[in-house]
Design a protein around this motif. Structure first.
Motif, short mmCIF file in Angstrom:
data_model
loop_
_atom_site.label_atom_id
_atom_site.label_comp_id
_atom_site.label_asym_id
_atom_site.label_seq_id
_atom_site.Cartn_x
_atom_site.Cartn_y
_atom_site.Cartn_z
N ARG A 201 -8.19 -37.60 38.43
CA ARG A 201 -7.11 -37.41 37.44
C ARG A 201 -7.06 -38.23 36.36
O ARG A 201 -6.70 -37.73 35.20
CB ARG A 201 -5.49 -37.46 38.18
CG ARG A 201 -5.34 -36.41 39.09
CD ARG A 201 -4.02 -36.37 39.48
NE ARG A 201 -3.66 -35.01 40.51
CZ ARG A 201 -2.45 -34.93 41.08
NH1 ARG A 201 -1.41 -35.84 41.04
NH2 ARG A 201 -2.51 -33.98 42.03
N LEU A 202 -7.49 -39.56 36.67
CA LEU A 202 -7.73 -40.46 35.46
C LEU A 202 -8.58 -39.73 34.25
O LEU A 202 -8.15 -39.92 33.18
CB LEU A 202 -8.42 -41.42 36.13
CG LEU A 202 -8.67 -42.91 34.91
CD1 LEU A 202 -7.39 -43.23 34.45
CD2 LEU A 202 -9.43 -43.69 35.60
N LEU A 203 -9.46 -38.94 34.64
CA LEU A 203 -10.42 -38.23 33.52
C LEU A 203 -9.61 -37.39 32.69
O LEU A 203 -9.92 -37.19 31.32
CB LEU A 203 -11.61 -37.56 34.12
CG LEU A 203 -12.77 -38.45 34.99
CD1 LEU A 203 -13.63 -37.18 35.77
CD2 LEU A 203 -13.41 -39.27 34.11
N PHE A 204 -8.56 -36.77 33.28
CA PHE A 204 -7.54 -35.74 32.52
C PHE A 204 -6.75 -36.81 31.75
O PHE A 204 -6.19 -36.54 30.73
CB PHE A 204 -6.95 -34.70 33.41
CG PHE A 204 -8.13 -34.01 34.02
CD1 PHE A 204 -8.42 -32.66 33.41
CD2 PHE A 204 -8.88 -34.21 35.14
CE1 PHE A 204 -9.45 -31.67 34.22
CE2 PHE A 204 -9.92 -33.45 35.79
CZ PHE A 204 -10.23 -32.22 35.41
N ILE A 205 -6.19 -37.76 32.37
CA ILE A 205 -5.13 -38.42 31.92
C ILE A 205 -5.53 -39.23 30.60
O ILE A 205 -4.83 -39.56 29.62
CB ILE A 205 -4.51 -39.31 33.02
CG1 ILE A 205 -3.82 -38.91 33.93
CG2 ILE A 205 -3.35 -40.33 32.39
CD1 ILE A 205 -3.26 -39.34 35.17
N VAL A 206 -6.60 -39.78 30.30
CA VAL A 206 -7.27 -40.16 29.25
C VAL A 206 -7.52 -39.30 28.01
O VAL A 206 -8.00 -39.66 26.95
CB VAL A 206 -8.54 -41.05 29.51
CG1 VAL A 206 -8.35 -42.12 30.52
CG2 VAL A 206 -9.57 -40.35 30.19
N ASN A 207 -7.44 -38.04 28.31
CA ASN A 207 -7.63 -36.91 27.42
C ASN A 207 -6.54 -36.91 26.34
O ASN A 207 -5.41 -36.62 26.97
CB ASN A 207 -7.77 -35.75 28.14
CG ASN A 207 -8.12 -34.70 27.01
OD1 ASN A 207 -8.09 -34.67 25.98
ND2 ASN A 207 -8.51 -33.46 27.81
N PRO A 208 -6.59 -37.27 25.13
CA PRO A 208 -5.45 -37.22 24.30
C PRO A 208 -4.71 -36.32 24.18
O PRO A 208 -3.53 -35.84 23.94
CB PRO A 208 -5.97 -37.63 22.91
CG PRO A 208 -7.13 -38.39 23.05
CD PRO A 208 -7.61 -37.77 24.50
N MET A 209 -5.39 -34.79 24.32
CA MET A 209 -4.75 -33.42 24.27
C MET A 209 -3.91 -33.25 25.52
O MET A 209 -3.04 -32.38 25.53
CB MET A 209 -5.99 -32.55 24.36
CG MET A 209 -6.59 -32.24 22.82
SD MET A 209 -5.29 -32.04 21.73
CE MET A 209 -4.63 -30.51 21.90
N TYR A 210 -3.99 -33.96 26.50
CA TYR A 210 -3.05 -33.64 27.77
C TYR A 210 -1.71 -34.04 26.96
O TYR A 210 -0.69 -33.27 27.50
CB TYR A 210 -3.51 -34.74 28.76
CG TYR A 210 -2.32 -34.60 30.01
CD1 TYR A 210 -2.26 -33.65 30.65
CD2 TYR A 210 -1.88 -36.02 29.81
CE1 TYR A 210 -1.14 -33.91 31.60
CE2 TYR A 210 -0.67 -36.06 30.94
CZ TYR A 210 -0.46 -35.28 31.76
OH TYR A 210 0.43 -35.17 32.64
N TYR A 211 -1.56 -35.15 26.40
CA TYR A 211 -0.05 -35.33 25.93
C TYR A 211 0.47 -34.43 25.05
O TYR A 211 1.53 -34.29 24.95
CB TYR A 211 -0.45 -37.02 25.44
CG TYR A 211 -0.65 -37.72 26.52
CD1 TYR A 211 0.06 -38.35 27.53
CD2 TYR A 211 -2.17 -38.11 26.75
CE1 TYR A 211 -0.22 -39.07 28.39
CE2 TYR A 211 -2.37 -39.17 27.76
CZ TYR A 211 -1.64 -39.42 28.52
OH TYR A 211 -2.00 -40.33 29.50
N PHE A 212 -0.52 -34.02 24.11
CA PHE A 212 0.00 -32.99 22.83
C PHE A 212 0.54 -31.76 23.76
O PHE A 212 1.41 -31.20 23.22
CB PHE A 212 -1.15 -32.92 22.02
CG PHE A 212 -1.32 -33.99 21.09
CD1 PHE A 212 -0.42 -34.15 20.12
CD2 PHE A 212 -2.32 -34.88 21.34
CE1 PHE A 212 -0.59 -35.54 19.40
CE2 PHE A 212 -2.72 -35.95 20.39
CZ PHE A 212 -1.69 -36.38 19.39
N VAL A 213 -0.44 -31.38 24.73
CA VAL A 213 0.11 -30.12 25.56
C VAL A 213 1.25 -30.33 26.25
O VAL A 213 2.25 -29.44 26.33
CB VAL A 213 -1.21 -29.65 26.66
CG1 VAL A 213 -0.56 -28.80 27.50
CG2 VAL A 213 -2.33 -29.22 25.63
#
Length: 260
Positions: A201-213
């Motif tokens: 999950r850390l790999l996905f949480i460091v993805n900025p687009m996760y927060y915009f989605v």
């Protein structure tokens, strides 16, 4: 060129800017039979086909999954189009740039602004369908204009970098296109983060687009406001992206004309 001059020139050439935005929004569908409807058809077909296939794989009700997907596709589509189209806008206007002086950042700003208007109009039309099949109609939707603005700023900053990179390295657009395809699947758009094994999950949480989605998914799919941490990270990413894009553009802009 200082930051003040960078933005002042945008204001000085505001008529050119408004013409370029209008050209993007209205003229590109001129003489087509369906006109603006083409802006709706593409995301609608993507949403329908993907919803039918992945709702079965995710074992989620079709209508619920369609709303879930809709909330993820809107920000990612705007972001990726800003990078690809905004990043290619200087090369597209190469002939005009060689003939007369126009601040080159105007082409990037105008294209991204046109895409923002496109995305917002498409969203308004498609949200009617989403609302009928289950999107939440709550006060949390009031956050969406800010969410659109943050995705726009985030994409604009990277588009400024991309516009310079495309001039210096013509293969850049193809490479970035491939990277965006990978980013699409590495961002929780067609699946929830909860199905990702804990150790990844850390790999996905460091993805900025996760927060915009999440800025879109929380109000549309869950009917709640995004938490302050998500909003703060999205604002930080947008501001940093714009600063980076402005700095890169200012550093290399002077030599762009010799590379065209």
């Amino acid at each position: 060129m200082t930051g003040g001059v960078f933005t002042t020139r945008l204001w000085e050439f505001r008529l050119v800017f408004s013409h370029l935005v209008a050209q993007h929004v209205t003229l590109r569908y001129r003489r087509t039979a369906l006109g603006f409807l083409w802006t709706l058809i593409n995301p609608l077909l993507t949403m329908v086909i993907t919803s039918v296939i992945f709702s079965l794989m995710m074992r989620m009700p079709l209508q619920s999954f369609a709303v879930f997907l809709f909330a993820g596709l809107i920000p990612f589509t705007l972001f990726s189009q800003c990078i690809l189209q905004g990043g290619n806008s200087i090369l597209e206007n190469e002939g005009l740039i060689k003939k007369i002086y126009i601040p080159r950042q105007i082409f990037v700003f105008a294209r991204c602004t046109g895409l923002l208007i496109d995305a917002f109009l498409s969203f308004c039309c498609l949200f009617v369908i989403a609302a009928v099949i289950g999107a939440h109609l709550t006060a949390s939707l009031l956050i969406l204009p800010l969410a659109f603005l943050l995705v726009f700023v985030f994409g604009l900053g990277l588009a400024l970098c991309m516009s310079i990179m495309s001039v210096y390295f013509r293969d850049a657009a193809y490479i970035v296109g491939i990277l965006l395809q990978a980013a699409y699947y590495l961002t929780p758009i067609i699946y929830p983060l909860s199905i990702v094994p804990e150790k990844y999950r850390l790999l996905f949480i460091v993805n900025p687009m996760y927060y915009f989605v999440e800025l879109f998914r929380k109000p549309i799919y869950e009917g709640v406001f995004p938490d302050l941490a998500t909003l703060g990270i999205a604002i930080s990413c947008a501001v940093l992206s714009l600063l980076l894009g402005t700095l890169v553009f200012q550093k290399f802009d002077r030599d762009v004309i010799f590379r065209l």
